[in-house]
Write a protein that holds these residues in place. Sequence first.
Motif, PDB file in Angstrom:
ATOM      1  N   ARG A  79       4.654  12.479   7.931  1.00  0.00           N
ATOM      2  CA  ARG A  79       3.559  13.393   8.040  1.00  0.00           C
ATOM      3  C   ARG A  79       3.280  13.799   6.768  1.00  0.00           C
ATOM      4  NH1 ARG A  79       0.515  14.201  11.632  1.00  0.00           N
ATOM      5  NH2 ARG A  79       0.680  13.505  14.005  1.00  0.00           N
ATOM      6  N   GLY A  80       3.997  14.239   5.875  1.00  0.00           N
ATOM      7  CA  GLY A  80       3.903  15.044   4.489  1.00  0.00           C
ATOM      8  C   GLY A  80       3.310  13.833   3.703  1.00  0.00           C
ATOM      9  N   LYS A  81       3.493  12.480   4.004  1.00  0.00           N
ATOM     10  CA  LYS A  81       2.880  11.347   2.866  1.00  0.00           C
ATOM     11  C   LYS A  81       1.577  11.110   3.353  1.00  0.00           C
ATOM     12  CE  LYS A  81       6.434  10.305   0.107  1.00  0.00           C
ATOM     13  NZ  LYS A  81       6.411  10.617  -1.324  1.00  0.00           N
ATOM     14  N   ARG A  82       1.225  11.503   4.437  1.00  0.00           N
ATOM     15  CA  ARG A  82      -0.216  10.979   4.990  1.00  0.00           C
ATOM     16  C   ARG A  82      -1.620  11.556   4.163  1.00  0.00           C
ATOM     17  NH1 ARG A  82       0.309  10.788  11.538  1.00  0.00           N
ATOM     18  NH2 ARG A  82       2.433   9.809  11.411  1.00  0.00           N
ATOM     19  N   ARG A  83      -0.950  12.780   3.288  1.00  0.00           N
ATOM     20  CA  ARG A  83      -2.115  13.501   2.542  1.00  0.00           C
ATOM     21  C   ARG A  83      -2.060  12.941   1.153  1.00  0.00           C
ATOM     22  NH1 ARG A  83      -0.764  19.140   5.405  1.00  0.00           N
ATOM     23  NH2 ARG A  83       1.224  18.491   4.553  1.00  0.00           N
ATOM     24  N   ASP A  84      -1.077  12.263   0.753  1.00  0.00           N
ATOM     25  CA  ASP A  84      -1.012  11.585  -0.410  1.00  0.00           C
ATOM     26  C   ASP A  84      -2.007  10.168  -0.569  1.00  0.00           C
ATOM     27  OD1 ASP A  84      -0.338  10.085  -2.786  1.00  0.00           O
ATOM     28  OD2 ASP A  84       1.731  10.859  -2.690  1.00  0.00           O
ATOM     29  N   ALA A  85      -2.921  10.416  -1.246  1.00  0.00           N
ATOM     30  CA  ALA A  85      -3.852   9.219  -1.009  1.00  0.00           C
ATOM     31  C   ALA A  85      -3.443   7.761  -1.575  1.00  0.00           C
ATOM     32  CB  ALA A  85      -5.349   9.593  -1.827  1.00  0.00           C
ATOM     33  N   ASP A  86      -2.707   7.951  -2.924  1.00  0.00           N
ATOM     34  CA  ASP A  86      -2.105   7.012  -3.569  1.00  0.00           C
ATOM     35  C   ASP A  86      -1.005   6.320  -2.691  1.00  0.00           C
ATOM     36  OD1 ASP A  86      -3.707   7.088  -5.715  1.00  0.00           O
ATOM     37  OD2 ASP A  86      -2.210   8.185  -6.886  1.00  0.00           O
ATOM     38  N   PHE A  87      -0.085   7.067  -2.015  1.00  0.00           N
ATOM     39  CA  PHE A  87       0.736   6.616  -1.111  1.00  0.00           C
ATOM     40  C   PHE A  87       0.349   5.792   0.093  1.00  0.00           C
ATOM     41  CE2 PHE A  87       4.414   6.606   2.121  1.00  0.00           C
ATOM     42  CZ  PHE A  87       5.403   6.403   1.133  1.00  0.00           C
ATOM     43  N   VAL A  88      -0.360   6.218   0.515  1.00  0.00           N
ATOM     44  CA  VAL A  88      -1.311   5.639   1.763  1.00  0.00           C
ATOM     45  C   VAL A  88      -2.250   4.326   1.454  1.00  0.00           C
ATOM     46  CG1 VAL A  88      -3.434   5.949   3.448  1.00  0.00           C
ATOM     47  CG2 VAL A  88      -2.025   7.903   2.835  1.00  0.00           C
ATOM     48  N   SER A  89      -2.779   4.232   0.306  1.00  0.00           N
ATOM     49  CA  SER A  89      -3.411   3.198  -0.259  1.00  0.00           C
ATOM     50  C   SER A  89      -2.290   2.187  -0.360  1.00  0.00           C
ATOM     51  CB  SER A  89      -4.420   3.751  -1.506  1.00  0.00           C
ATOM     52  OG  SER A  89      -4.414   2.580  -2.293  1.00  0.00           O
ATOM     53  N   THR A  90      -1.178   2.312  -1.184  1.00  0.00           N
ATOM     54  CA  THR A  90      -0.371   1.395  -1.466  1.00  0.00           C
ATOM     55  C   THR A  90       0.415   0.759  -0.094  1.00  0.00           C
ATOM     56  OG1 THR A  90       0.076   2.529  -3.588  1.00  0.00           O
ATOM     57  CG2 THR A  90       1.758   0.761  -3.065  1.00  0.00           C
ATOM     58  N   ALA A  91       0.669   1.677   0.537  1.00  0.00           N
ATOM     59  CA  ALA A  91       1.239   1.309   1.956  1.00  0.00           C
ATOM     60  C   ALA A  91       0.306   0.379   2.626  1.00  0.00           C
ATOM     61  CB  ALA A  91       1.482   2.593   2.798  1.00  0.00           C
ATOM     62  N   ILE A  92      -0.872   0.636   2.823  1.00  0.00           N
ATOM     63  CA  ILE A  92      -1.680  -0.168   3.775  1.00  0.00           C
ATOM     64  C   ILE A  92      -2.013  -1.567   3.025  1.00  0.00           C
ATOM     65  CG2 ILE A  92      -3.993  -0.276   4.444  1.00  0.00           C
ATOM     66  CD1 ILE A  92      -4.220   2.679   5.262  1.00  0.00           C
ATOM     67  N   GLU A  93      -2.166  -1.602   1.656  1.00  0.00           N
ATOM     68  CA  GLU A  93      -2.242  -2.637   0.819  1.00  0.00           C
ATOM     69  C   GLU A  93      -1.338  -3.623   1.205  1.00  0.00           C
ATOM     70  OE1 GLU A  93      -3.376  -2.117  -3.253  1.00  0.00           O
ATOM     71  OE2 GLU A  93      -2.158  -3.863  -3.756  1.00  0.00           O
ATOM     72  N   ARG A  94      -0.063  -3.205   0.838  1.00  0.00           N
ATOM     73  CA  ARG A  94       1.037  -4.061   1.135  1.00  0.00           C
ATOM     74  C   ARG A  94       1.347  -4.524   2.526  1.00  0.00           C
ATOM     75  NH1 ARG A  94       5.716  -1.089  -1.291  1.00  0.00           N
ATOM     76  NH2 ARG A  94       4.579  -1.029  -3.174  1.00  0.00           N
ATOM     77  N   ALA A  95       1.161  -3.892   3.322  1.00  0.00           N
ATOM     78  CA  ALA A  95       1.138  -4.015   4.808  1.00  0.00           C
ATOM     79  C   ALA A  95       0.186  -5.136   5.357  1.00  0.00           C
ATOM     80  CB  ALA A  95       0.909  -2.929   5.889  1.00  0.00           C
ATOM     81  N   VAL A  96      -1.073  -4.923   4.756  1.00  0.00           N
ATOM     82  CA  VAL A  96      -2.049  -6.073   5.169  1.00  0.00           C
ATOM     83  C   VAL A  96      -1.936  -7.202   4.449  1.00  0.00           C
ATOM     84  CG1 VAL A  96      -4.469  -6.520   5.078  1.00  0.00           C
ATOM     85  CG2 VAL A  96      -4.006  -4.023   5.823  1.00  0.00           C
ATOM     86  N   ARG A  97      -1.472  -7.232   3.422  1.00  0.00           N
ATOM     87  CA  ARG A  97      -1.226  -8.559   2.759  1.00  0.00           C
ATOM     88  C   ARG A  97       0.000  -9.321   3.429  1.00  0.00           C
ATOM     89  NH1 ARG A  97      -0.412  -7.120  -2.915  1.00  0.00           N
ATOM     90  NH2 ARG A  97      -2.611  -7.092  -2.895  1.00  0.00           N
TER      91      ARG A  97
END
Length: 555
Positions: A517-535
Amino acid sequence: MPDDNEFVFASLGGLGEIGMNCALYGYGPARARKWLMVDLGVAFAGEDLPGVDLIMPDLGFIEKAKNDLVGIVITHAHEDHIGALAELWSSVGAPVYMTRFAAGLAEARRLGEPGAPKIPMKIVAHGETVAIGPFAVEFIAVAHSIPESSALAIRTPAGLVVHTADWKIDPVPIIGPPTDEGRLKALGDEGVLALVCDSTNVLREGESPSERDVAKTLAWLIAGAKGRVVVTTFASNVARLRSAAEAGFAAGRQVCILGRAMERVVAVARECGMLDGVPPFSGMDAFERLPRDKILALATGSQGEARAALARMAEDEHPTAELSAGDTVIFSSRTIPGNEKAVGKIINAFVSADVEVVTDRTALVHVSGHPRQAELAKMYAWVRPKIAVPAHVEPLHLTEHVAFAKAQGVPQVLRAFNGDLIRFAPGDASVVGKIASGRRLKDGEILLPVDQECVGQRRRLSFAGVVSIAVALTPKGEMAGDPDVMIAGLPERTREGAGLDEIIDATIFETFEGLPRGKRRDADFVSTAIERAVRNSVNAVWGKKPQVHVLVVEV
Ligand SMILES: [Zn+2]
Ligand SMILES: [Zn+2]
């Protein structure tokens, strides 16, 4: 005071690669050397550089020393010797020397390109010597596949170098004098320190045939042709244009030109008197207007260039020139490595339409403009240099030419690449250092350093496409609405038929939900996680990893 003047040589292009010839000769003490540039050409980019048209030498070294650059000498008007002049001249700004024909072509090209700089040119005729700083440069006629090619005798108080540029021996070059054997022998008698010589055909035995032999074949083929005839060749090969045109007129045909580059060359050649005695050419409309056996066209596009006249004829897209069964296309050219596919496509299109195609595989319709072994041997015997430097080469030819020159009895043969600084005199010749050299890429209107990331990126995009994702986050760390996804260059469905867009959507949600939950507000963290997972999820079903760009906005 000891004489600390040195005579040195280095290349910014053309040693170890085909194209973008650019040599530098230096004279004087190391701290205050004057430089003479010989040629400033381009190389053509292959498929490994998507979107890039031309490659040019990096002039950084001489830009820094531009006050000591006393002149630029152009040996002939082929693109690999003059093609970068218009683009790069203003960065060094030295006076430029060339023959009348080369200057005419350069000027004609400038007029066709709005904004191109007006370069001050000094016209030099064969046989003339011009003083350029500490160098006395003599222009010597050589035969080649373009008119007015020059070998250069470059004199300094430390010795004389012969720079052959591109040449061959041809007793009947059709246009201009043959290679000036007498003058080259006289230089040999005088004593030549070094010979910097064309290596293009060093792997081929014997002597190359003459332009006259090609003229005879063309005359025979054209005399026997029934329908329309199209001869395609390099636009700048005026001797070939003349031979083909004469063969056409002799067979009772009118001659027309298809292609702007060729029209430009013909206009300059007429001005220089190279087409004297050849009747005027007809307009393009003659191709449609005249009976089929009364027309011969000279066309650009022998390398399969998509926008040139020939490719458009093959695709039935030329506005005026159409070919049909029984017509003949003669490729009076060699296919440059890298262009085989494009040329093959055109030949196949013609053959499918029952147009007869003649190439240099089946008839002597082309000869090279470069010397084979027997011709090289003559050059070495005439000039008798103390030092040889093989030029105009890929590494394979370079090694071969080194062995060849040694076999001709040259005492010192140097194997040099772009950037090697060679000292010819005083003392024994050797590589004494390195100067900065490299390539620049002409990308649209921009000149890029070669390590620019964008061309590699383009290659990766062309291989595996791109996924762009936009996600909006609320201050509480929740997704505001569905993410926006844009996909380009990916297949729509997996082997099993599942939609890739659905897989990507699901991956975005799952990844987001799986974050603490705490990380979902961190835009950089969200962006990196989605990028990696989609790839990774695309790779799992496709076997290839696209570029994935994620934009997270806070709302
Ligand atoms: Zn060349
Ligand atoms: Zn050439």
